[in-house]
Design an enzyme around this catalytic site. Structure first.
Site, short mmCIF file in Angstrom:
data_model
loop_
_atom_site.label_atom_id
_atom_site.label_comp_id
_atom_site.label_asym_id
_atom_site.label_seq_id
_atom_site.Cartn_x
_atom_site.Cartn_y
_atom_site.Cartn_z
CD GLU A 158 -0.47 -9.45 2.14
OE1 GLU A 158 -1.09 -9.34 1.08
OE2 GLU A 158 -0.32 -8.50 2.93
CE LYS A 214 -1.04 0.87 -4.34
NZ LYS A 214 -0.91 -0.56 -4.37
CG ASP A 250 -1.87 -1.22 1.13
OD1 ASP A 250 -2.58 -1.34 0.13
OD2 ASP A 250 -1.84 -2.07 2.04
C1 5RP Z 1 -3.18 -7.15 0.92
C2 5RP Z 1 -2.00 -6.30 0.66
C3 5RP Z 1 -1.81 -5.83 -0.73
O1 5RP Z 1 -0.56 -6.26 -1.18
C4 5RP Z 1 -1.87 -4.34 -0.76
O2 5RP Z 1 -3.11 -3.94 -0.21
C5 5RP Z 1 -1.75 -3.80 -2.20
O3 5RP Z 1 -2.86 -4.21 -2.93
P1 5RP Z 1 -3.11 -3.74 -4.42
O4 5RP Z 1 -2.02 -4.34 -5.25
O5 5RP Z 1 -4.48 -4.25 -4.75
O6 5RP Z 1 -3.06 -2.23 -4.42
O7 5RP Z 1 -1.22 -5.98 1.52
O8 5RP Z 1 -3.37 -7.36 2.30
#
Ligand code: 5RP
Length: 245
Positions: free
Chosen positions: A112, A130, A93
């Protein structure tokens, strides 16, 4: 005139590149969660189906990634049988200049972290949006907590000195993914709640904050991934850049 790439096209570029550069036959591979990691999983499936990759086993970081991998016939194992992974690939994020991350927007942060902490290489795939100067205000910090006395745990989190007065908000929605609105409390894959910490200012010391959250009874895991990243692959309008730790 060049056409602007969509967000999905950028995500696909980095997802495919991560697999092409880092996944080789015979490896144990960690499969991340989210809309960017989706494309890395897709690429592993494609390369297994074409025979370009052989003898891969993978460990998914969420139920939805498990379902995607199963639909692509990717052989799955668990940390119980394979405690070391060659590589894990996942989105994030937020990414700061030291390659520390905020993760867990999709609610999968515990699985994760346990998978990615067990990988020899952790490859992060993101688009330029990001990348931030400091973790904090641009995206809340998710913390997975046991449901028991959640309001007490939230008060203790807000009181941590390194929390800088951040506000704890219990995630609601029909799934742990906060992009889905709703009245019900969101439940993670581990039957826990998710508390999102909203910061007004940049987090001054992510290491101290991670350490303090770890000591709060009632928390399961938090979305600060400090010192874990091997490389970040970033997709922007000018193409792909790679930052190594
Ligand atoms: C899920 C995560 C994702 O890796 C993070 O939210 C990024 O997601 P996206 O690629 O859809 O932006 O940590 O828990």
């Amino acid at each position: 005139m060049a056409t602007k790439l969509t967000q999905d096209e950028l995500k696909k570029m980095v997802g495919y590149k991560a697999v092409d550069d880092h996944v080789k036959s015979g490896m144990v591979v960690g499969l991340g969660t989210g809309s960017t990691a989706y494309f890395a999983v897709e690429r592993v499936g494609q390369k297994l189906a074409s025979g370009e990759l052989k003898d891969i086993v993978a460990i998914p970081t969420s139920i939805r990634t498990k379902e995607q991998a199963e639909s692509l016939n990717i052989p799955l194992v668990t940390l119980d049988t394979h405690s070391r992974l060659d590589v894990a690939i996942d989105g994030a994020d937020l990414v700061d200049p030291a390659l520390n991350l905020v993760k867990g927007g999709g609610g999968a942060l515990f699985r994760e972290k346990i998978v990615e902490a067990s990988a020899d290489k952790f490859i992060v795939i993101v688009d330029q949006s990001k990348i931030v100067d400091a973790l904090g205000p641009a995206f809340p910090l998710p913390i997975e907590c046991l449901p028991f006395c959640i309001e007490h745990t939230m008060r203790n989190l807000e009181a941590l000195p390194a929390m800088q007065g951040a506000k704890a908000v219990l995630r609601r929605g029909s799934s742990a993914n906060n992009k889905v609105d709703g009245e019900e409390i969101a439940i993670s894959d581990n039957n826990c709640y998710l508390v999102d910490m909203h910061f007004d200012e940049p987090i001054k010391d992510p290491v101290a904050l991670a350490d303090q959250i770890n000591k709060v009874v009632g928390t399961v895991e938090h979305g600060l991934f400090v010192g874990m990243t091997t490389s970040v692959i970033i997709a922007g309008e000018d193409g792909i850049t790679v930052k190594d730790a």
